[in-house]
Structures are given as C-alpha cells and as structure tokens.
Design an enzyme around this catalytic site. Structure first.
Site, PDB file in Angstrom:
ATOM      1  CG  ASN A 123     -23.377 -10.637   4.703  1.00  0.00           C
ATOM      2  OD1 ASN A 123     -22.196 -10.484   4.408  1.00  0.00           O
ATOM      3  ND2 ASN A 123     -23.806 -11.652   5.435  1.00  0.00           N
ATOM      4  CE  LYS A 175       5.841  11.599  -0.935  1.00  0.00           C
ATOM      5  NZ  LYS A 175       4.801  10.570  -1.046  1.00  0.00           N
ATOM      6  CG  ASP A 203       4.338   7.604   1.548  1.00  0.00           C
ATOM      7  OD1 ASP A 203       3.113   7.404   1.634  1.00  0.00           O
ATOM      8  OD2 ASP A 203       4.842   8.331   0.678  1.00  0.00           O
ATOM      9  CG  HIS A 294      -1.944   7.489   5.229  1.00  0.00           C
ATOM     10  ND1 HIS A 294      -2.605   6.844   4.203  1.00  0.00           N
ATOM     11  CD2 HIS A 294      -1.226   8.472   4.639  1.00  0.00           C
ATOM     12  CE1 HIS A 294      -2.287   7.414   3.051  1.00  0.00           C
ATOM     13  NE2 HIS A 294      -1.461   8.411   3.292  1.00  0.00           N
ATOM     14  NE  ARG A 295      -7.892  10.651   2.563  1.00  0.00           N
ATOM     15  CZ  ARG A 295      -8.780  11.429   1.952  1.00  0.00           C
ATOM     16  NH1 ARG A 295     -10.058  11.378   2.293  1.00  0.00           N
ATOM     17  NH2 ARG A 295      -8.402  12.260   0.992  1.00  0.00           N
ATOM     18  CG  HIS A 327      -3.555  11.744   5.421  1.00  0.00           C
ATOM     19  ND1 HIS A 327      -2.613  12.209   4.533  1.00  0.00           N
ATOM     20  CD2 HIS A 327      -2.865  11.312   6.505  1.00  0.00           C
ATOM     21  CE1 HIS A 327      -1.408  12.047   5.054  1.00  0.00           C
ATOM     22  NE2 HIS A 327      -1.538  11.505   6.252  1.00  0.00           N
ATOM     23  CB  SER A 379      -1.078  15.174   2.764  1.00  0.00           C
ATOM     24  OG  SER A 379       0.066  14.546   2.242  1.00  0.00           O
TER      25      SER A 379
END
EC number: 4.1.1.39
Length: 475
Positions: A123, A175, A203, A294-295, A327, A379
């Site tokens: 908070n 991809k 991904d 992964h971030r 990453h 990446s």
C-alpha cells in the site's frame, strides 16, 4: 505530515497523529547482517520533508499506520519496525531522493516472495504524501535467502543435463505467436531444432486457446523433440508453457510434460504470480524438469524510472522463487535495456557474490551463498549481425533467442537455425582465439558467411535492421 497532535487518556495512552519521523527515521541505526535492506527512489509531495517521506515509507511498509493505536503497547515496535536509516538526493533530479530502509527479518514469512513483496511494495506505493515511489534494489540476507529453494537446477546442472558447454545456448520463439494449429506448430519446432538450435519456445501468450489446445501442442512438440534429437544426436528442448488460469491446471500441464519426457517447461511468472511460480519450481526440482521463465508484464512495473520497481528487484525475486532461465533484455535488440544496468542484474542472476556498484545500479552487496544461478535470456529483435555483441555482452552462460531472426530467414526455419548456429560458433571461436568481438564482430560474421550460404542469406536480409532509440530507464 501534520504536526504532532495528541490526546492523553487516563490509561497513559497518547492518541493522535504523529510525524512518522519521530519513530521511523533513525539515521543513527547500524544495519544488521540479517536485515533486508531496500533502496527507494522517492519524490515527496511539495512541502513534505524528505526525512518525513522516508520515514513514512519505512512505517507504511512495516508496522506503522496513519495514527497512533493503543495496541502498539502490546508489542515491541523497536523490534519489528522498519527504519529509514539514510537519505541522499538523486544527482541531477529535483526533489528526488534515495531512501534506505532496513527491515527486521521477523517481518517476513520464510520462503515467500509473495509475503515479502506484500509488505515492501504494498500500500505504501499509493501513499498520498509521495508523488512517486520506486524500489531500486533489495539486499536479501543469507539468513532469508536460505529459506528459499531457488532455481530448480541452476546453470551448471542444466549444462550437465544437456551436455552442452563452452558457448551460449541458442533458442527460438515460434512465430506467429498465435494462430498456428498444433501440427503446424510442431513442424516449425522440428525444423528449428534439426537446424541446430538447442531450444524452441512457446510465446508467453500461448496457453490453451481454441485454435491450439495445450494437450495437442504438447503432443506434437514432443514428437518434434524426439525426431530432431534422433537426427542430430543432441539433447533438444522446447519451453512448453504451463501457465494457466489456476494453479491446479498449471500443475496438470507440467505433470503431462514430464510424462511425455519433455526436459523443460515454462511459466509467465509475473502474470501467473509468485505463489504459483514457487509451487511450479518445487515440482520441477523434484521431477527433473528445467524451468524457463518469461517476464511478461514487467515493463508495466519497471519501465518508468520514478515509480514502480526496477527489474533488478524482480530478477532477485525470481532467483528466490525459482527459475532456470529468465528473460533479461538484449541491450542491442528491440526491447528496453541499458548495457551497464542490464549487466548489473545479469550478474545478480548468475553470480554467487555481487559487490555494490552504483555505476551499474547495484545499491547493495549481495551474497547468494549456495543458491544456484539463473541463465539470462536475451530475446527480442535480434539477428545474426547482433551475435558478436551478444556473445561479448552476455558470455557463455546465457540463452540467445532468435524468433524472427530464425523464422524470418528467406529459405525457411531450418536454414535460419543453421545461420544462427554458425554465427554463434564463429563468434565463440574468434573470442577463444583472442579476437575483439566488439571491434571485429562484423568481419567475423562476414568471414563465416563465406562458407555458410545460410548465414550469407541471413546477413543480406538483416543488414539494415536496427533498433536505435534512447533508453528510458537510465541511472
């Protein structure tokens, strides 16, 4: 804050509102080896002294509240309160200060990043007396870090599992990230792995959508893994994203990956949450799975330099919660990352002992004792021309991940993978021979492309591609 106003009752309790600095600003305090130390960049509201603002941060992130309460007398606040023990102005910035706060270890549950962050970045970040607040760094004492398992396996154990040494590991994100059927997805994985990559990757937003349910993807990817391993004689992996809407579903996916014989799974640790991540990391250690992290969502938290939390803090938290890869930006690609700052938190991920170095954004000396290290993953917008710089910046203990830089090759996925593998091995060989990658990098790539038509084609396609924008988050 308002000046002190008190009402004395017949019981000796003084009700009212006190300045925070009366109890929580303690410049004479000598920090303990067991304290968690925090460096906050704070911007007080006009008229609020920095000492009051720093004390408010210490109070509101530990034992304090806006008014004196009678139950303070039922405990020892001196034992449990956070203390603002130093304040320094930020050079070149008006009305900005670094406030250093020490927290007693007893304030935090053992082995819980969730609990640690609920206090330190809770908070207090909405406190009206502050225009902005950013957590720049944390010092995690060994007394606390030893209550965490940390990475499921770590850098050396992963290299032993893969039997791959002396070079960066190479990966590729499949991809388009969304829209492929499971069978076509598996085909893309197979072509990349047989071309020479060590890993391919889901991904971050590939979970279990109508066009490709997770179980179908896992099955076709497993087939691609085993086929490429048989053809190349190398251990291969694909980061199967186990992130899900519930912890139970996440664990179901991780268990299925293990049953298929997959070597590694993946988790989006910020959107999934630290509790889920730590649970998954414990499962991965117990069952021999590597864990790629992964971030996604990190820039919502860390990109603004005045408010939020620096990624070096998120990186330390990930090392504690558990992950074998995370990453970490590229310095040279399409995503945010200043070189010295990036190398500062990369060292915090990999090394056992990191010295204080303000030129790299490291506010505290950090001793991880025996906690395993984490592979940083570069990446985002990188291709073969970046290989010398990436090898020089990140060194061997890294994962270099080329998505478009593999799948965008004019001859297809497998030639794209060949181009990256050739470029990487050429850079490693040149470095080992004593050549200067920073100065001779382009020449090294051109020489290698003379005997690799795949690399030559990649060099031609991406010769003009650059991402040259000023970094927002600087020291």
């Amino acid at each position: 804050m308002s000046p002190q106003t008190e009402t004395k009752t017949g019981f000796g309790f003084k009700a009212g509102v006190k300045d925070y600095r009366l109890n929580y600003y303690t410049p004479e305090y000598d920090t303990k080896d067991t304290d968690i130390l925090a460096a906050f960049r704070m911007t007080p509201q006009p008229g609020v002294p920095p000492e009051e603002a720093g004390a408010a941060v210490a109070a509101e992130s530990s034992t304090g509240t806006w008014t004196t309460v009678w139950t303070d007398g039922l405990t020892s606040l001196d034992r449990y309160k956070g203390r603002c023990y130093d304040i320094e102005p930020v050079a070149g910035e008006e009305n900005q200060y670094i406030a250093y706060v020490a927290y007693p270890l007893d304030l935090f549950e053992e082995g819980s990043v969730t609990n640690m962050f609920t206090s330190i970045v809770g908070n207090v970040f909405g406190f009206k007396a502050l225009r902005a607040l950013r957590l720049e760094d944390l010092r995690i004492p060994p007394a606390y870090s030893k209550t965490f398992q940390g990475p499921p396996h770590g850098i050396q154990a992963e290299r032993d599992k893969l039997n791959k040494y002396g070079r960066p590991l190479l990966g590729c994100t499949i991809k388009p990230k969304l829209g492929l059927s499971a069978k076509n997805y598996g085909r893309a994985v197979y072509e990349c792995l047989r071309g020479g990559l060590d890993f391919t990757k889901d991904d971050e937003n590939v979970n279990s959508q109508p066009f490709m349910r997770w179980r179908d993807r896992f099955l076709f990817v497993a087939e691609a893994l085993f086929k490429s391993q048989a053809e190349t004689g190398e251990v291969k992996g694909h980061y199967l994203n186990a992130t899900a809407g519930t912890c139970e579903e996440m664990m179901k996916r991780a268990i299925f990956a293990r049953e298929l014989g997959a070597p590694i799974v993946m988790h989006d640790y910020l959107t999934g949450g630290f509790t889920a991540n730590t649970s998954l990391a414990h499962y991965c250690r117990d069952n021999g799975l590597l864990l790629h992290i992964h971030r996604a969502m990190h820039a919502v938290i860390d990109r603004q330099r005045n408010h939020g939390m620096h990624f070096r803090v998120l990186a330390k938290a990930l090392r504690m919660s558990g992950g074998d890869h995370v990453h970490a930006g590229t310095v040279v690609g399409k995503l945010e990352g200043e070189r010295e700052v990036t190398l500062g938190f990369v060292d915090s991920l990999r090394d056992d002992y990191i010295e204080k170095d303000r030129s790299r954004g490291i506010y505290f000396t950090q001793d991880w004792v025996s906690m395993p290290g984490v592979f940083p993953v570069a990446s985002g917008g990188i291709h073969v021309w970046h290989m010398p710089a990436l090898t020089e910046i990140f060194g061997d203990d890294s994962v270099l991940q080329f998505g478009g830089g593999t799948l965008g090759h004019p001859w297809g996925n497998a030639p794209g993978a060949v181009a990256n593998r050739v470029a990487s091995e050429a850079c490693v060989q040149a470095r080992n021979e004593g050549r200067d990658l920073a100065r001779e990098g382009n020449e090294i790539i051109r020489e290698a492309s003379k005997w690799s038509p795949e690399l030559a084609a990649a060099c031609e396609v991406w010769k003009e591609i650059k991402f040259e924008f000023e970094t927002i988050d600087t020291l």
